[in-house]
Write a protein that holds these residues in place. Structure first.
Motif, PDB file in Angstrom:
ATOM      1  N   ARG A 187       5.579  -7.921 -14.823  1.00 20.04           N
ATOM      2  CA  ARG A 187       4.235  -8.519 -14.755  1.00 20.04           C
ATOM      3  C   ARG A 187       3.464  -7.958 -13.566  1.00 20.04           C
ATOM      4  O   ARG A 187       2.277  -7.631 -13.669  1.00 20.04           O
ATOM      5  N   ASN A 188       4.148  -7.817 -12.413  1.00 17.62           N
ATOM      6  CA  ASN A 188       3.502  -7.246 -11.229  1.00 17.62           C
ATOM      7  C   ASN A 188       3.113  -5.792 -11.450  1.00 17.62           C
ATOM      8  O   ASN A 188       2.082  -5.334 -10.949  1.00 17.62           O
ATOM      9  N   MET A 189       3.931  -5.053 -12.218  1.00 17.83           N
ATOM     10  CA  MET A 189       3.595  -3.662 -12.510  1.00 17.83           C
ATOM     11  C   MET A 189       2.331  -3.587 -13.365  1.00 17.83           C
ATOM     12  O   MET A 189       1.435  -2.783 -13.091  1.00 17.83           O
ATOM     13  N   VAL A 190       2.245  -4.425 -14.396  1.00 15.64           N
ATOM     14  CA  VAL A 190       1.069  -4.421 -15.276  1.00 15.64           C
ATOM     15  C   VAL A 190      -0.178  -4.821 -14.480  1.00 15.64           C
ATOM     16  O   VAL A 190      -1.229  -4.178 -14.584  1.00 15.64           O
ATOM     17  N   GLY A 200      -2.754  -1.388  -2.653  1.00 14.33           N
ATOM     18  CA  GLY A 200      -2.017  -0.427  -3.471  1.00 14.33           C
ATOM     19  C   GLY A 200      -1.684  -1.035  -4.812  1.00 14.33           C
ATOM     20  O   GLY A 200      -2.019  -2.188  -5.096  1.00 14.33           O
ATOM     21  N   ILE A 201      -0.974  -0.266  -5.657  1.00 14.73           N
ATOM     22  CA  ILE A 201      -0.644  -0.759  -6.989  1.00 14.73           C
ATOM     23  C   ILE A 201       0.749  -1.388  -7.043  1.00 14.73           C
ATOM     24  O   ILE A 201       1.050  -2.130  -7.956  1.00 14.73           O
ATOM     25  N   ASP A 202       1.601  -1.104  -6.063  1.00 16.55           N
ATOM     26  CA  ASP A 202       2.960  -1.639  -6.038  1.00 16.55           C
ATOM     27  C   ASP A 202       3.005  -2.850  -5.111  1.00 16.55           C
ATOM     28  O   ASP A 202       2.888  -2.719  -3.894  1.00 16.55           O
ATOM     29  N   LYS A 262      -5.386  -4.081 -11.677  1.00 20.28           N
ATOM     30  CA  LYS A 262      -6.205  -4.613 -10.586  1.00 20.28           C
ATOM     31  C   LYS A 262      -5.784  -4.119  -9.212  1.00 20.28           C
ATOM     32  O   LYS A 262      -6.612  -3.962  -8.332  1.00 20.28           O
ATOM     33  N   GLY A 263      -4.491  -3.936  -8.993  1.00 23.30           N
ATOM     34  CA  GLY A 263      -3.972  -3.587  -7.681  1.00 23.30           C
ATOM     35  C   GLY A 263      -3.734  -4.848  -6.850  1.00 23.30           C
ATOM     36  O   GLY A 263      -4.078  -5.958  -7.257  1.00 23.30           O
TER      37      GLY A 263
END
Length: 179
Positions: free
Chosen positions: A73-76, A135-137, A81-82
């Motif tokens: 879910r966090n990856m999506v 960031g995205i991660d 959105k980031g």
């Protein structure tokens, strides 16, 4: 069934999810992330939803089930959105500045602290006393923010240090005073 793990993850149209065995790759407008799932957890696409299933009801597998679903879910969310964490510097003379690929911190030590900015993370300094880590991660953003905070954690007597923007510092009274 795990209350978190059983919930499907809605995949937006702008996101592409590739599942090959235990390897899951999520690509979106902001970038791409990959995850190697545990062998006890099966990840599959079900239409426009991402679903996690576990092989047994062992306690460890139940924990992995919910955790894997949360990571996916966090990856999506990250590629759409980031994520960002805001930090504040509280103290006389405490300030931050960007020097090329490094974050320069003056935190009351006899020397400035130069923190090299890791790849995949963007650091902004809108004011001398504010730092924005994005960031995205989600894991990497949180780890970088925690590392910056660890250089001078907030202390309870005067409240000086590097703190998260939403963090409340519990203050202590200190000495009562000499008579």
């Amino acid at each position: 069934m795990s209350r978190i793990g059983r919930l499907p993850i809605a995949v937006p149209n702008a996101v592409t999810v590739t599942v090959e065995g235990q390897s899951v790759t999520v690509k979106g407008p902001k970038g791409s992330l990959a995850l190697q799932a545990h062998p006890a957890i099966q990840v599959a696409m079900d239409g426009q939803q991402l679903v996690c299933r576990r092989s047994t009801d062992e306690k460890a597998h139940k924990a992995l089930h919910g955790m894997t679903r949360a990571l996916l879910r966090n990856m999506v969310d990250g590629v759409v959105k980031g994520f960002e964490r805001r930090l504040e510097l509280v103290g006389v003379g405490y300030r931050a500045a960007l020097l090329g690929p490094n974050l320069n911190l003056a935190l009351g030590y006899s020397h400035p602290i130069l923190y090299p900015i890791p790849k995949g993370v963007k650091i902004e300094v809108p004011e001398q006393t504010q730092i924005v880590v994005s960031g995205i991660d989600k894991q990497q953003v949180g780890a970088v923010a925690a590392k910056i905070r660890s250089f001078r954690p907030p202390e309870p007597y005067k409240g000086k240090g590097v703190k998260y923007a939403e963090e409340r510092i519990r203050r202590k009274a200190g000495k009562a005073g000499a008579k």
